[in-house]
Write a protein that holds these residues in place. Structure first.
Motif: not given
Length: 254
Positions: A16-20, A66-76, A55-60
């Motif tokens: 859902l974050g990727d779509d957004s 729970d492995d140290g990744r942040t929303e930025d890691d998922f996006a970038y 951002r909300m989807y990636y933050s969740y």
């Protein structure tokens, strides 16, 4: 939450974050290129709605991983093969009619999907959906008005809009596909069984296209692959542009 449900939820919210984020970036490409100032502002606002949703989807997703990744890691920090967005979202900007038709197809999808997602037993997912519903009402009103205006406008605007409908229609079938991950979550009241929503979506879109004097395409062709990481070349080019700053300065925060 069992490990299987947790892993499936992580995959689901990442999708859902990727779509957004992908659609939000595509919309942002119109900023400063709109036909007039008000459209520049409108495009910027809609793009921000989608980026905020991502951002909300990636933050969740980061919380679940729970492995140290942040929303930025998922996006970038993921490649195109790691992205799981639907192909419709990554198609290039195209001309104004093309972007408005794509937006209509996506907005109609959100209009039928989000009211179901807000019923999710996962409170975080339901909260994101509740916020997105309010935004989507504006998005659909805007894209509907533009498709009506373009389809029933000049001969050229009609032709361009019909061409866009014909070119994009085959990518809409993927919107309603279900795999094991989504079926598991739907069965457990967390996700949405989108396969049940196509009739409502089709009726909504068909009514708008018909009113705009446009022809609703048949279902003679379909393209899929986004949910399994198989994308068009368009996504790779887009991510290169979107991720360049973050990848050039790893670890930096703004």
């Amino acid at each position: 939450m069992s490990d299987a449900i947790k892993q499936a939820t992580l995959e689901y919210v990442t999708r859902l974050g990727d779509d957004s984020v992908v659609l939000g970036h595509r919309i942002s490409e119109w900023v400063s290129y709109g036909p007039f100032l008000e459209e520049d502002i409108a495009y910027g606002n809609v793009a921000l709605d989608y980026i905020g949703r991502a951002r909300m989807y990636y933050s969740y997703a980061a919380e679940l991983a729970d492995d140290g990744r942040t929303e930025d890691d998922f996006a970038y920090m993921r490649s195109d093969r790691d992205y799981r967005n639907m192909l419709l979202m990554e198609m290039p900007r195209g001309d104004f009619a093309y972007s408005q038709v794509r937006q209509l197809l996506a907005d109609a999808y959100a209009t039928v999907m989000l009211p179901e997602l807000v019923k999710s037993k996962d409170q975080t997912i339901a909260a994101v959906a509740a916020k997105a519903i309010k935004e989507t009402k504006y998005h659909l009103r805007r894209s509907r008005d533009w498709v009506l205006r373009l389809g029933d406008g000049t001969e050229e605007s009609h032709q361009r809009t019909q061409k866009a409908v014909d070119q994009l229609w085959g990518y809409t079938h993927e919107l309603f596909d279900m795999d094991e991950t989504e079926q598991l979550l739907a069965d457990n009241g967390i996700g949405v069984d989108v396969s049940k929503l196509r009739d409502a979506w089709h009726a909504m879109v068909s009514e708008i296209l018909t009113t705009a004097t446009l022809t609703v395409p048949d279902d003679s062709w379909a393209v899929r692959g986004g949910r399994t990481g198989y994308h068009t070349e368009n996504l790779g080019h887009m991510l290169t542009e979107m991720q360049i700053v973050h990848r050039s300065h790893p670890g930096c925060q703004w």
